[in-house]
Design a protein around this motif. Structure first.
Motif, PDB file in Angstrom:
ATOM      1  N   MET A 217      -0.596   2.024   4.426  1.00  7.92           N
ATOM      2  CA  MET A 217      -1.065   0.672   4.094  1.00  7.92           C
ATOM      3  C   MET A 217      -0.493  -0.317   5.098  1.00  7.92           C
ATOM      4  N   PRO A 218      -1.397  -0.890   5.939  1.00  2.00           N
ATOM      5  CA  PRO A 218      -2.806  -0.519   6.017  1.00  2.00           C
ATOM      6  C   PRO A 218      -3.012   0.714   6.889  1.00  2.00           C
ATOM      7  N   CYS A 219      -4.114   1.396   6.638  1.00  2.00           N
ATOM      8  CA  CYS A 219      -4.534   2.486   7.515  1.00  2.00           C
ATOM      9  C   CYS A 219      -5.221   1.874   8.734  1.00  2.00           C
ATOM     10  N   ILE A 220      -5.134   2.544   9.862  1.00  3.24           N
ATOM     11  CA  ILE A 220      -5.802   2.039  11.067  1.00  3.24           C
ATOM     12  C   ILE A 220      -7.317   2.010  10.896  1.00  3.24           C
ATOM     13  N   ASN A 221      -7.829   2.736   9.888  1.00  2.00           N
ATOM     14  CA  ASN A 221      -9.275   2.773   9.635  1.00  2.00           C
ATOM     15  C   ASN A 221      -9.675   2.017   8.376  1.00  2.00           C
ATOM     16  N   CYS A 222      -8.816   1.104   7.898  1.00  2.00           N
ATOM     17  CA  CYS A 222      -9.136   0.428   6.645  1.00  2.00           C
ATOM     18  C   CYS A 222     -10.340  -0.502   6.821  1.00  2.00           C
ATOM     19  N   ARG A 223     -11.067  -0.686   5.716  1.00  2.00           N
ATOM     20  CA  ARG A 223     -12.270  -1.506   5.713  1.00  2.00           C
ATOM     21  C   ARG A 223     -11.907  -2.992   5.709  1.00  2.00           C
ATOM     22  N   LYS A 224     -12.878  -3.815   6.074  1.00  2.00           N
ATOM     23  CA  LYS A 224     -12.679  -5.268   6.089  1.00  2.00           C
ATOM     24  C   LYS A 224     -12.293  -5.772   4.710  1.00  2.00           C
ATOM     25  N   ASP A 225     -13.028  -5.354   3.662  1.00  2.00           N
ATOM     26  CA  ASP A 225     -12.733  -5.792   2.309  1.00  2.00           C
ATOM     27  C   ASP A 225     -11.359  -5.309   1.859  1.00  2.00           C
ATOM     28  N   GLU A 226     -10.993  -4.104   2.303  1.00  2.00           N
ATOM     29  CA  GLU A 226      -9.702  -3.556   1.925  1.00  2.00           C
ATOM     30  C   GLU A 226      -8.562  -4.362   2.542  1.00  2.00           C
ATOM     31  N   LEU A 227      -8.718  -4.741   3.806  1.00  4.05           N
ATOM     32  CA  LEU A 227      -7.696  -5.552   4.457  1.00  4.05           C
ATOM     33  C   LEU A 227      -7.578  -6.909   3.777  1.00  4.05           C
ATOM     34  N   LEU A 228      -8.707  -7.467   3.351  1.00  7.65           N
ATOM     35  CA  LEU A 228      -8.681  -8.744   2.634  1.00  7.65           C
ATOM     36  C   LEU A 228      -7.870  -8.615   1.349  1.00  7.65           C
ATOM     37  N   GLU A 229      -8.103  -7.535   0.597  1.00  2.00           N
ATOM     38  CA  GLU A 229      -7.363  -7.326  -0.647  1.00  2.00           C
ATOM     39  C   GLU A 229      -5.868  -7.145  -0.377  1.00  2.00           C
ATOM     40  N   ILE A 230      -5.538  -6.428   0.696  1.00  2.00           N
ATOM     41  CA  ILE A 230      -4.133  -6.235   1.045  1.00  2.00           C
ATOM     42  C   ILE A 230      -3.473  -7.581   1.338  1.00  2.00           C
ATOM     43  N   SER A 231      -4.163  -8.421   2.106  1.00  2.00           N
ATOM     44  CA  SER A 231      -3.584  -9.718   2.469  1.00  2.00           C
ATOM     45  C   SER A 231      -3.411 -10.617   1.254  1.00  2.00           C
ATOM     46  N   LYS A 232      -4.311 -10.504   0.270  1.00  2.00           N
ATOM     47  CA  LYS A 232      -4.227 -11.331  -0.930  1.00  2.00           C
ATOM     48  C   LYS A 232      -3.154 -10.836  -1.892  1.00  2.00           C
ATOM     49  N   ARG A 233      -3.101  -9.523  -2.078  1.00  2.00           N
ATOM     50  CA  ARG A 233      -2.204  -8.944  -3.071  1.00  2.00           C
ATOM     51  C   ARG A 233      -0.811  -8.657  -2.520  1.00  2.00           C
ATOM     52  N   PHE A 234      -0.758  -8.254  -1.261  1.00  2.00           N
ATOM     53  CA  PHE A 234       0.501  -7.776  -0.686  1.00  2.00           C
ATOM     54  C   PHE A 234       0.781  -8.452   0.661  1.00  2.00           C
ATOM     55  N   PRO A 235       1.015  -9.753   0.668  1.00  2.00           N
ATOM     56  CA  PRO A 235       1.267 -10.440   1.939  1.00  2.00           C
ATOM     57  C   PRO A 235       2.473  -9.885   2.682  1.00  2.00           C
ATOM     58  N   GLU A 236       3.409  -9.272   1.950  1.00  2.00           N
ATOM     59  CA  GLU A 236       4.577  -8.694   2.611  1.00  2.00           C
ATOM     60  C   GLU A 236       4.194  -7.536   3.527  1.00  2.00           C
ATOM     61  N   VAL A 237       3.088  -6.866   3.230  1.00  2.00           N
ATOM     62  CA  VAL A 237       2.605  -5.785   4.098  1.00  2.00           C
ATOM     63  C   VAL A 237       2.157  -6.365   5.436  1.00  2.00           C
ATOM     64  N   ILE A 238       1.437  -7.464   5.391  1.00  2.00           N
ATOM     65  CA  ILE A 238       0.985  -8.112   6.621  1.00  2.00           C
ATOM     66  C   ILE A 238       2.184  -8.594   7.433  1.00  2.00           C
ATOM     67  N   GLU A 239       3.182  -9.138   6.752  1.00  2.00           N
ATOM     68  CA  GLU A 239       4.380  -9.592   7.449  1.00  2.00           C
ATOM     69  C   GLU A 239       5.105  -8.427   8.121  1.00  2.00           C
TER      70      GLU A 239
END
Length: 323
Positions: A217-239
């Motif tokens: 998380m995230p996978c290099i092949n993650c979908r656009k919608d999936e990345l959006l959900e990650i950024s909304k739910r888990f901002p620490e992952v993006i950081e």
């Protein structure tokens, strides 16, 4: 000579269904193995613990790139200058060659780049090789046969569509055989969730949070919608990925590397400064901004984004798991 059945577990629906099927069939010497990539979400680690406590013992293995990083540092210090690399870049990259203990990040430091769909070395280095080297090879070298249970399905990709269910992978000098066994090749995603329900085993909660896959998380092949959900739910992952991009840039020969590949444009004739600027166009925060746009990637979509700052609590399962 004994036979050992090794089931590879990721914490996802397919591998969990595979494990439950293996438990049903009760093959000889069954082991379940989880390869920790260092890029899993804590929810997946918690789910592996749930399976360990309630379903079946799971052995955890992980890759170690300490030696490779040391060799890379030596190569940078002894070979880069004769290849025309500036002393500034040599100093920057050699200073970055320090193992962190995180398999995914250390792999990228060693390679000087992130994996991509065209160079997906992550699966081999972080999942396949640790299981082979730490679990399968010792058994094969002892003269025992190994059956590698793999939870892959034909409808996942064109490459997997043509895989055989049984495949003799290798025969050792002592005659020990390694077989790949894929018993759920013709299953659907719903078949996998049905196996969970059959055994009263919970599925990974990430599937109710818009995730199509629950490996990295995230996978290099993650979908656009999936990345959006990650950024909304888990901002620490993006950081975390932002931090990793900085570290891997330091280790890169050209001083530029992003988690998601930059747009297809030749960098051969660009200056170092231009390379930095071009690579920055595809940093994780820029890709997250793109995930917030409507189709075409040009217009910010408030309906897609919702409350970015708020806590996303709605079920957004793509598998129809919402009650």
């Amino acid at each position: 000579m004994s036979e050992h059945n090794i089931a590879s577990i990721s914490g996802g629906k397919d591998s969990t269904a595979l494990l439950l099927l293996a438990i049903e069939r009760q093959p000889d010497n069954l082991q379940a193995v989880f390869a920790d990539t260092g890029n899993e979400h804590q929810i997946t680690y918690d789910y592996i613990k749930y399976l360990q406590d309630n379903v079946f013992p799971i052995r955890v293995v992980k890759a170690d790139f300490t030696k490779q990083i040391a060799h890379k540092k030596d190569y940078i210090l002894t070979k880069w200058k004769e290849k025309g690399v500036s002393q500034e870049a040599i100093d920057r990259a050699s200073n970055a060659m320090t193992p962190t203990g995180n398999p995914f990040l250390d792999l990228c430091l060693w390679k000087g780049r992130f994996p991509s769909s065209k160079a997906a070395f992550c699966s081999e280095e972080l999942k396949r090789n640790p299981i082979i080297n730490q679990v399968q090879n010792p058994l094969l070298e002892a003269g025992d046969d190994v059956i590698s249970w793999q939870g892959v399905r034909r409808d996942e990709s064109i490459r997997r569509a043509n895989l055989p269910e049984n495949e003799l992978k290798s025969v050792g000098k002592n005659g020990a055989e390694l077989w790949n066994y894929r018993p759920i090749l013709d299953w659907t995603a719903e078949d996998c969730f049905a196996m969970h329900r059959k055994h009263n085993v919970k599925h990974n909660p990430l599937y109710e949070m818009g995730m199509g896959r629950v490996g990295c998380m995230p996978c290099i092949n993650c979908r656009k919608d999936e990345l959006l959900e990650i950024s909304k739910r888990f901002p620490e992952v993006i950081e975390r990925i932002q931090d990793w991009e900085f570290f891997v840039c330091e280790a890169s020969k050209r001083g530029a590397s992003t988690f998601f590949p930059a747009p297809n444009k030749s960098m051969l004739h660009l200056t170092d400064e231009q390379k930095h600027e071009w690579s920055a166009m595809q940093t994780i925060d820029k890709v997250v901004q793109w995930s917030q746009t409507s189709r075409g990637g040009k217009q910010f979509d408030l309906l897609r984004v919702g409350d970015i700052q708020g806590e996303a609590v709605m079920c957004t399962s793509i598998y129809g798991l919402c009650e």
